[in-house]
Design a protein around this motif. Structure first.
Motif, mmCIF file in Angstrom:
data_model
loop_
_atom_site.group_PDB
_atom_site.id
_atom_site.type_symbol
_atom_site.label_atom_id
_atom_site.label_comp_id
_atom_site.label_asym_id
_atom_site.label_seq_id
_atom_site.Cartn_x
_atom_site.Cartn_y
_atom_site.Cartn_z
ATOM 1 N N ILE A 1 36.764 38.963 42.308
ATOM 2 C CA ILE A 1 36.132 38.263 41.192
ATOM 3 C C ILE A 1 37.189 37.454 40.456
ATOM 4 O O ILE A 1 38.074 38.002 39.798
ATOM 5 C CB ILE A 1 35.448 39.255 40.227
ATOM 6 C CG1 ILE A 1 34.395 40.062 40.975
ATOM 7 C CG2 ILE A 1 34.819 38.515 39.053
ATOM 8 C CD1 ILE A 1 33.711 41.115 40.137
ATOM 9 N N TYR A 2 37.117 36.125 40.585
ATOM 10 C CA TYR A 2 38.067 35.214 39.954
ATOM 11 C C TYR A 2 39.510 35.592 40.285
ATOM 12 O O TYR A 2 40.399 35.488 39.428
ATOM 13 C CB TYR A 2 37.826 35.147 38.435
ATOM 14 C CG TYR A 2 36.408 34.753 38.099
ATOM 15 C CD1 TYR A 2 35.905 33.525 38.506
ATOM 16 C CD2 TYR A 2 35.558 35.622 37.421
ATOM 17 C CE1 TYR A 2 34.584 33.168 38.241
ATOM 18 C CE2 TYR A 2 34.236 35.273 37.160
ATOM 19 C CZ TYR A 2 33.765 34.049 37.568
ATOM 20 O OH TYR A 2 32.466 33.695 37.310
ATOM 21 N N GLY A 3 39.721 36.037 41.505
ATOM 22 C CA GLY A 3 41.053 36.458 41.913
ATOM 23 C C GLY A 3 41.812 35.401 42.698
ATOM 24 O O GLY A 3 42.995 35.575 42.975
ATOM 25 N N ALA A 4 41.146 34.313 43.092
ATOM 26 C CA ALA A 4 41.772 33.244 43.879
ATOM 27 C C ALA A 4 42.457 33.793 45.123
ATOM 28 O O ALA A 4 43.545 33.337 45.503
ATOM 29 C CB ALA A 4 42.761 32.449 43.025
ATOM 30 N N ILE A 5 41.823 34.793 45.773
ATOM 31 C CA ILE A 5 42.456 35.355 46.970
ATOM 32 C C ILE A 5 42.014 34.657 48.248
ATOM 33 O O ILE A 5 42.705 34.736 49.266
ATOM 34 C CB ILE A 5 42.227 36.873 47.105
ATOM 35 C CG1 ILE A 5 40.740 37.222 47.278
ATOM 36 C CG2 ILE A 5 42.838 37.615 45.953
ATOM 37 C CD1 ILE A 5 40.523 38.648 47.727
ATOM 38 N N LYS A 6 40.876 33.973 48.227
ATOM 39 C CA LYS A 6 40.391 33.311 49.438
ATOM 40 C C LYS A 6 41.425 32.333 49.987
ATOM 41 O O LYS A 6 41.722 32.306 51.189
ATOM 42 C CB LYS A 6 39.069 32.600 49.141
ATOM 43 C CG LYS A 6 38.518 31.749 50.285
ATOM 44 C CD LYS A 6 38.167 32.569 51.509
ATOM 45 C CE LYS A 6 37.481 31.694 52.550
ATOM 46 N NZ LYS A 6 37.367 32.388 53.858
ATOM 47 N N GLU A 7 41.995 31.529 49.090
ATOM 48 C CA GLU A 7 42.976 30.533 49.527
ATOM 49 C C GLU A 7 44.246 31.200 50.058
ATOM 50 O O GLU A 7 44.900 30.683 50.971
ATOM 51 C CB GLU A 7 43.301 29.576 48.381
ATOM 52 C CG GLU A 7 43.835 30.241 47.139
ATOM 53 C CD GLU A 7 43.674 29.376 45.896
ATOM 54 O OE1 GLU A 7 44.567 29.448 45.033
ATOM 55 O OE2 GLU A 7 42.670 28.653 45.797
ATOM 56 N N GLN A 8 44.568 32.360 49.501
ATOM 57 C CA GLN A 8 45.744 33.084 49.990
ATOM 58 C C GLN A 8 45.460 33.700 51.368
ATOM 59 O O GLN A 8 46.311 33.646 52.270
ATOM 60 C CB GLN A 8 46.132 34.179 48.997
ATOM 61 C CG GLN A 8 46.539 33.658 47.631
ATOM 62 C CD GLN A 8 46.774 34.783 46.636
ATOM 63 O OE1 GLN A 8 47.728 35.548 46.770
ATOM 64 N NE2 GLN A 8 45.909 34.889 45.644
ATOM 65 N N MET A 9 44.278 34.258 51.535
ATOM 66 C CA MET A 9 43.923 34.844 52.825
ATOM 67 C C MET A 9 43.847 33.777 53.913
ATOM 68 O O MET A 9 44.290 34.000 55.043
ATOM 69 C CB MET A 9 42.599 35.615 52.704
ATOM 70 C CG MET A 9 42.688 36.837 51.811
ATOM 71 S SD MET A 9 41.216 37.888 51.825
ATOM 72 C CE MET A 9 40.000 36.831 51.056
ATOM 73 N N ASP A 10 43.304 32.617 53.570
ATOM 74 C CA ASP A 10 43.227 31.521 54.541
ATOM 75 C C ASP A 10 44.628 31.088 54.973
ATOM 76 O O ASP A 10 44.873 30.805 56.159
ATOM 77 C CB ASP A 10 42.476 30.331 53.952
ATOM 78 C CG ASP A 10 40.975 30.566 53.862
ATOM 79 O OD1 ASP A 10 40.495 31.551 54.468
ATOM 80 O OD2 ASP A 10 40.286 29.785 53.187
#
Length: 251
Positions: free
Chosen positions: A86-95
């Motif tokens: 939740i609002y962690g901006a982890i998607k871009e890091q995982m990608d």
């Protein structure tokens, strides 16, 4: 080496999960989300761990640090506030890690909207009051889809937990009122839920902005709005004596 994205919980060091605590204590490199993570959690780190504050880092700098550490065979924990989904901006890091072939896992945490409910001693879902919880934010520098603007979501009059918006509380109130919440709808602002300096401000849509402005609250706060904050609700069928189910016959 597998990178671990770990939810630190809302602030109270005891609200990190057992798994998260174990991984944090074993990590060789910890990259944590600045002032949002309680520094007390860093006391769990081993003495020789490299600890990095990502508040001043860009995405590329964070990824570079992870790549270097994993390349050296170091266990890495990326420590996010609350729950990282939740609002962690982890998607871009995982990608970015996927592109580099670096494995990772995500360890969930207790979100601040759940800690806020505990602080308020409320239940977000109440029979005949609200059966839906909307987790959202007001549009700011980060835009939101037109169909997800607060006024559109307010039409449901569900329980709403609003992140990252207390500094724009006047606009929040305007959107909620325009969308359909009556002016007497109860609302609460919980600042730093579960931290030692937690504070709670209660009111209605008509009064809360002034209360919060006078208190000087402009960050690190959860907004909760809805009739779940009232005292009226229907009793749950689950424990009603005339309600039977597979574990109990109706009386």
């Amino acid at each position: 080496m597998t990178v671990r994205f770990v939810g630190a919980g809302p602030g109270d060091p005891e609200l990190i999960t057992v798994k998260g605590q174990r991984l944090l204590a074993a990590a060789d490199t910890i990259i944590y989300a600045g002032s949002l993570v309680n520094p007390a959690l860093l006391c769990l780190a081993k003495q020789d761990a490299v600890i990095m504050n990502s508040a001043s880092m860009t995405l590329d700098e964070v990824i570079d640090a992870i790549v270097r550490a994993t390349g050296e065979g170091r266990e890495v924990v990326r420590l996010h506030t609350g729950d990282p989904s939740i609002y962690g901006a982890i998607k871009e890091q995982m990608d970015a890690l996927d592109k580099r072939g670096i494995p990772y896992e995500v360890v969930p945490g207790v979100s601040s909207f759940l800690a806020a409910a505990a602080a308020l001693r409320c239940e977000y879902t109440l029979p005949e009051v609200s059966q839906t919880v909307i987790v959202t934010r007001l549009e700011g520098r980060t835009p939101v889809p037109e169909r997800e603007k607060l006024a559109a979501l307010a039409a449901h009059r569900a329980t709403m937990c609003i992140f990252l918006s207390v500094h724009m509380l006047d606009s929040v109130v305007d959107e909620l009122t325009a969308g359909g919440y009556p002016a007497d709808t109860p609302i609460a602002v919980v600042q730093k839920a579960s931290w030692p300096d937690e504070k709670i401000y209660r009111g209605t849509l008509a009064t809360i902005a002034r209360t919060v402005e006078e208190a000087g609250v402009d960050r690190t706060a959860m907004i909760v709005v809805g009739r779940c904050l009232d005292g009226d609700y229907a009793l749950s069928k689950l424990y009603s004596p005339d309600f039977g189910h597979m574990f109990r016959e109706a009386k």
